[in-house]
Design a protein around this motif. Structure first.
Motif, PDB file in Angstrom:
ATOM      1  N   UNK A 164      24.372  -7.036 -18.375  1.00 17.19           N
ATOM      2  CA  UNK A 164      23.275  -6.664 -17.480  1.00 17.19           C
ATOM      3  C   UNK A 164      23.110  -7.802 -16.476  1.00 17.19           C
ATOM      4  N   UNK A 165      23.267  -7.479 -15.194  1.00 20.69           N
ATOM      5  CA  UNK A 165      23.265  -8.499 -14.147  1.00 20.69           C
ATOM      6  C   UNK A 165      22.001  -8.378 -13.296  1.00 20.69           C
ATOM      7  N   UNK A 166      21.355  -9.522 -13.025  1.00 18.09           N
ATOM      8  CA  UNK A 166      20.243  -9.569 -12.079  1.00 18.09           C
ATOM      9  C   UNK A 166      20.788 -10.194 -10.801  1.00 18.09           C
ATOM     10  N   UNK A 167      20.817  -9.417  -9.711  1.00 18.21           N
ATOM     11  CA  UNK A 167      21.410  -9.901  -8.471  1.00 18.21           C
ATOM     12  C   UNK A 167      20.612  -9.361  -7.287  1.00 18.21           C
ATOM     13  N   UNK A 168      20.060 -10.280  -6.488  1.00 18.03           N
ATOM     14  CA  UNK A 168      19.309  -9.914  -5.282  1.00 18.03           C
ATOM     15  C   UNK A 168      18.209  -8.899  -5.567  1.00 18.03           C
ATOM     16  N   UNK A 169      17.483  -9.146  -6.655  1.00 20.00           N
ATOM     17  CA  UNK A 169      16.336  -8.290  -6.969  1.00 20.00           C
ATOM     18  C   UNK A 169      16.671  -6.989  -7.648  1.00 20.00           C
ATOM     19  N   UNK A 170      17.953  -6.732  -7.897  1.00 21.74           N
ATOM     20  CA  UNK A 170      18.361  -5.475  -8.550  1.00 21.74           C
ATOM     21  C   UNK A 170      18.991  -5.781  -9.906  1.00 21.74           C
ATOM     22  N   UNK A 171      18.732  -4.907 -10.864  1.00 23.45           N
ATOM     23  CA  UNK A 171      19.312  -5.036 -12.207  1.00 23.45           C
ATOM     24  C   UNK A 171      20.374  -3.956 -12.373  1.00 23.45           C
ATOM     25  N   UNK A 172      21.589  -4.375 -12.722  1.00 27.57           N
ATOM     26  CA  UNK A 172      22.710  -3.446 -12.860  1.00 27.57           C
ATOM     27  C   UNK A 172      23.323  -3.596 -14.243  1.00 27.57           C
ATOM     28  N   UNK A 173      23.651  -2.474 -14.868  1.00 32.78           N
ATOM     29  CA  UNK A 173      24.289  -2.482 -16.184  1.00 32.78           C
ATOM     30  C   UNK A 173      25.778  -2.216 -16.020  1.00 32.78           C
ATOM     31  N   UNK A 174      26.597  -3.063 -16.646  1.00 31.85           N
ATOM     32  CA  UNK A 174      28.051  -2.940 -16.574  1.00 31.85           C
ATOM     33  C   UNK A 174      28.598  -2.721 -17.981  1.00 31.85           C
ATOM     34  N   UNK A 175      29.014  -1.515 -18.319  1.00 27.87           N
ATOM     35  CA  UNK A 175      29.589  -1.292 -19.652  1.00 27.87           C
ATOM     36  C   UNK A 175      30.888  -2.087 -19.812  1.00 27.87           C
ATOM     37  N   UNK A 176      31.194  -2.448 -21.048  1.00 26.77           N
ATOM     38  CA  UNK A 176      32.440  -3.172 -21.303  1.00 26.77           C
ATOM     39  C   UNK A 176      32.207  -4.660 -21.434  1.00 26.77           C
ATOM     40  N   UNK A 177      33.307  -5.412 -21.563  1.00 21.27           N
ATOM     41  CA  UNK A 177      33.215  -6.844 -21.828  1.00 21.27           C
ATOM     42  C   UNK A 177      33.091  -7.651 -20.530  1.00 21.27           C
ATOM     43  N   UNK A 178      33.063  -8.981 -20.684  1.00 21.68           N
ATOM     44  CA  UNK A 178      32.804  -9.871 -19.549  1.00 21.68           C
ATOM     45  C   UNK A 178      33.925  -9.807 -18.508  1.00 21.68           C
ATOM     46  N   UNK A 179      35.168  -9.739 -18.957  1.00 17.21           N
ATOM     47  CA  UNK A 179      36.280  -9.690 -18.005  1.00 17.21           C
ATOM     48  C   UNK A 179      36.254  -8.391 -17.201  1.00 17.21           C
ATOM     49  N   UNK A 180      35.872  -7.280 -17.848  1.00 15.07           N
ATOM     50  CA  UNK A 180      35.727  -6.022 -17.122  1.00 15.07           C
ATOM     51  C   UNK A 180      34.620  -6.143 -16.073  1.00 15.07           C
ATOM     52  N   UNK A 181      33.508  -6.795 -16.445  1.00 17.73           N
ATOM     53  CA  UNK A 181      32.407  -7.011 -15.501  1.00 17.73           C
ATOM     54  C   UNK A 181      32.884  -7.814 -14.284  1.00 17.73           C
ATOM     55  N   UNK A 545      22.468   8.949 -15.630  1.00 20.64           N
ATOM     56  CA  UNK A 545      23.180   8.618 -16.860  1.00 20.64           C
ATOM     57  C   UNK A 545      22.208   8.158 -17.948  1.00 20.64           C
ATOM     58  N   UNK A 546      21.177   7.375 -17.549  1.00 18.59           N
ATOM     59  CA  UNK A 546      20.277   6.800 -18.537  1.00 18.59           C
ATOM     60  C   UNK A 546      19.157   7.753 -18.945  1.00 18.59           C
ATOM     61  N   UNK A 547      19.182   8.997 -18.410  1.00 18.61           N
ATOM     62  CA  UNK A 547      18.210  10.001 -18.831  1.00 18.61           C
ATOM     63  C   UNK A 547      18.692  10.770 -20.056  1.00 18.61           C
ATOM     64  N   UNK A 548      19.954  10.511 -20.465  1.00 22.79           N
ATOM     65  CA  UNK A 548      20.480  11.151 -21.675  1.00 22.79           C
ATOM     66  C   UNK A 548      19.839  10.519 -22.900  1.00 22.79           C
TER      67      UNK A 548
END
Length: 579
Positions: A164-181, A545-548
């Motif tokens: 989960x990345x906090x960047x420029x006021x936005x929070x984004x979720x990246x599935x997978x491991x760190x290298x994939x991110x 996606x997150x409404x499931x």
């Protein structure tokens, strides 16, 4: 509390937290501290254990009755089980433990609540490599969810299944491991830059049109004018990628070829042997990492090598023309009664960097200190800001021997990577003490490892190279306790019989038909996997996606992780067949 919106926790879910720093007012035995995680009932259990074996039977009976009334014996067993699982001595005094063991006790305090979610804030800070390795293995087998903040990339790679990345006021979720991110984030930034360039080009053309004067006003389209105003607002609201420090390291004339030579050095402290018959030669340009458990004597070894301490036997010779810059892990080089500007400038208005003059305020801006922040009291600085300030002070000092004692604590990953690059190109000699395994691997050319009983092993390469070549526990005579010595850790990570260097150097054989066919088909398979992963990742970025339900989200994350693992395996297989 959030300024807006709400945070919902499902009913019955227990959340526990391991704080970044050890509380200064924590006292009592290990059992007492762990039982505090159970609140008032935990205090009763601690009181009961203190009364056991005493003569105040009336008090013991009263406490026992109160515990029974609250059905507390199950929780007493839980405390004992957690202590056993984490290999903690119940009766030891908490205040007398090492920093790493204190963190382990606080982890037990969180675990005794049987959490469904465990929150960890920089869990590897101030831990030695042994303790980090233990924590990593323990958490890998945990049955609960873990949310952790960390700058330790090795720890991140070993544990994270979602970023989960906090960047420029936005929070984004990246599935997978760190290298994939890292791969997907780079792709996103590239796409954003291209889109911003197209937008800016269109905006510039519209600005030219609006300024064409009377001719343009006769044919002006009011809809186009409103669109331009909208574009101006959009451009004004765009937030650029946050800056990273621009570090420059001041160097001086080269030292002599031989920088430090130690011959048959012995040193003991409080009847504990730190070094026994230690010899080494450090030459100009060497980058030497120093590894060892907390309290093993890493800082003492540094002081001996620099001549600040005298060996009790043997001798240490320093080379000629040395100019030493020292990064102290305790930040003692910073004066709290000075602001950032005074700490770096020390009365100067300009500093010299490789023959060029630079104003101190401009230099500090390279380390992300605005003019206002540069004049603020450093007592209000965070740990990361103090670390950056110490780096700024250190790098303004011309040197040809750079000594860094735990420089990575509290630094963000971007600054860490920049520091790695800077140290890699440093022309002088480097002595580096660090518990950051990735940092050690990426910077040093050799390592000195304090392996216990006065023995110091010298190895070519970094942490990973030491793991492959280190002596076995029985050879070094160390205990098998994972917290006792660095040399007894992670034997399973050493090269197995099938991966010895003798086997690696066998003559390459010609590929058979089956392997050749597999090699031919692998590129298409890799391309398909990458496209499928990209499509799935894009779908997961959609708010819908997150409404499931939670099960569907978990299944999607697991499927993506499996595809990523398959892709990584395909790349490894491709490399095997190619070579």
């Amino acid at each position: 509390k959030p300024d807006d919106g709400e945070v919902r926790v499902q009913g019955g879910v227990r959340v526990a937290k391991l704080a970044q720093e050890v509380p200064q007012d924590t006292t009592g035995s290990v059992f007492d501290v762990v039982a505090q995680g159970l609140g008032d009932l935990g205090a009763l259990l601690a009181q009961y254990h203190h009364l056991l074996g005493g003569h105040d039977l009336a008090a013991l009976g009263a406490v026992q009755a109160r515990i029974e009334a609250q059905h507390g014996w199950d929780l007493d067993r839980r405390v004992s089980q957690v202590l056993e699982r984490l290999e903690l001595p119940a009766d030891a005094d908490f205040a007398a433990l090492s920093g790493g063991m204190k963190r382990r006790v606080l982890l037990a305090q969180a675990l005794v609540r049987a959490p469904d979610v465990l929150l960890l804030d920089e869990p590897t800070n101030h831990l030695d490599v042994t303790a980090i390795q233990w924590l990593e293995e323990f958490l890998r087998s945990a049955q609960f969810s873990i949310v952790f903040v960390t700058h330790d990339r090795s720890f991140l790679r070993a544990l994270a299944t979602r970023i989960v990345e906090i960047d420029r006021g936005a929070v984004t979720s990246w599935p997978g491991d760190y290298d994939n991110y890292l791969r997907r984030r780079e792709e996103r930034l590239h796409a954003q830059n291209q889109e911003n360039a197209r937008f800016d080009k269109k905006l510039a053309a519209e600005e030219v049109w609006i300024r064409q004067g009377i001719k343009a006003r006769r044919t002006r389209n009011e809809g186009r004018v409103r669109a331009l105003e909208t574009m101006r607002r959009e451009r004004a609201q765009r937030r650029e990628v946050s800056g990273t420090a621009k570090m420059t390291l001041a160097t001086t004339q080269a030292s002599g070829k031989k920088v430090i030579e130690a011959k048959h050095v012995d040193y003991a402290w409080d009847a504990r042997t730190i070094l026994r018959d230690f010899s080494t030669t450090i030459l100009r340009g060497d980058k030497v990492g120093i590894l060892g458990p907390n309290g093993s004597g890493k800082s003492t070894l540094l002081k001996l090598l620099l001549g600040d301490l005298k060996p009790q036997r043997g001798e240490i010779e320093l080379g000629t023309g040395l100019q030493i810059a020292y990064f102290d892990q305790h930040r003692a080089a910073l004066r709290d009664d000075w602001n950032a500007l005074d700490n770096v400038a020390e009365g100067r208005e300009y500093i010299e960097l490789d023959g060029q003059r630079k104003h101190v305020l401009g230099y500090l801006q390279d380390f992300l200190f605005s003019p206002e922040r540069a004049r603020a009291p450093i007592t209000k600085f965070s740990g990361g800001e103090r670390n950056r300030l110490l780096l700024a002070k250190l790098f303004a000092q011309p040197s040809n021997l750079l000594v860094m004692d735990e420089p990575t604590n509290d630094l963000d990953v971007e600054t860490l990577e920049l520091l790695e690059e800077l140290l890699g190109s440093y022309k002088g000699t480097l002595l580096l003490v660090s518990h950051d395994r990735a940092f050690i691997d990426n910077v040093v050319t050799s390592t000195l490892v304090l392996e216990g009983n006065g023995r110091v092993g010298e190895y070519v390469g970094g942490y990973s190279d030491w793991l492959r070549h280190k002596p076995s526990a029985r050879h070094s005579g160390e205990s098998r306790n994972p917290a006792s010595a660095l040399s007894a850790v992670v034997n399973e990570e050493s090269l197995g019989p099938g991966l010895r260097r003798d086997d690696e150097q066998k003559q390459k054989r010609k590929l058979g038909y089956k392997d050749a066919r597999e090699l031919e088909l692998l590129p298409a398979r890799i391309e398909k996997l990458e496209n499928d992963i990209a499509a799935r990742t894009q779908a997961m970025h959609d708010p819908a996606f997150f409404k499931q339900d939670a099960a569907a989200i978990t299944a999607a994350n697991q499927a993506l992780a499996a595809m990523q693992a398959e892709l990584d395996a395909a790349y490894v297989r491709w490399q095997e067949l190619e070579t």
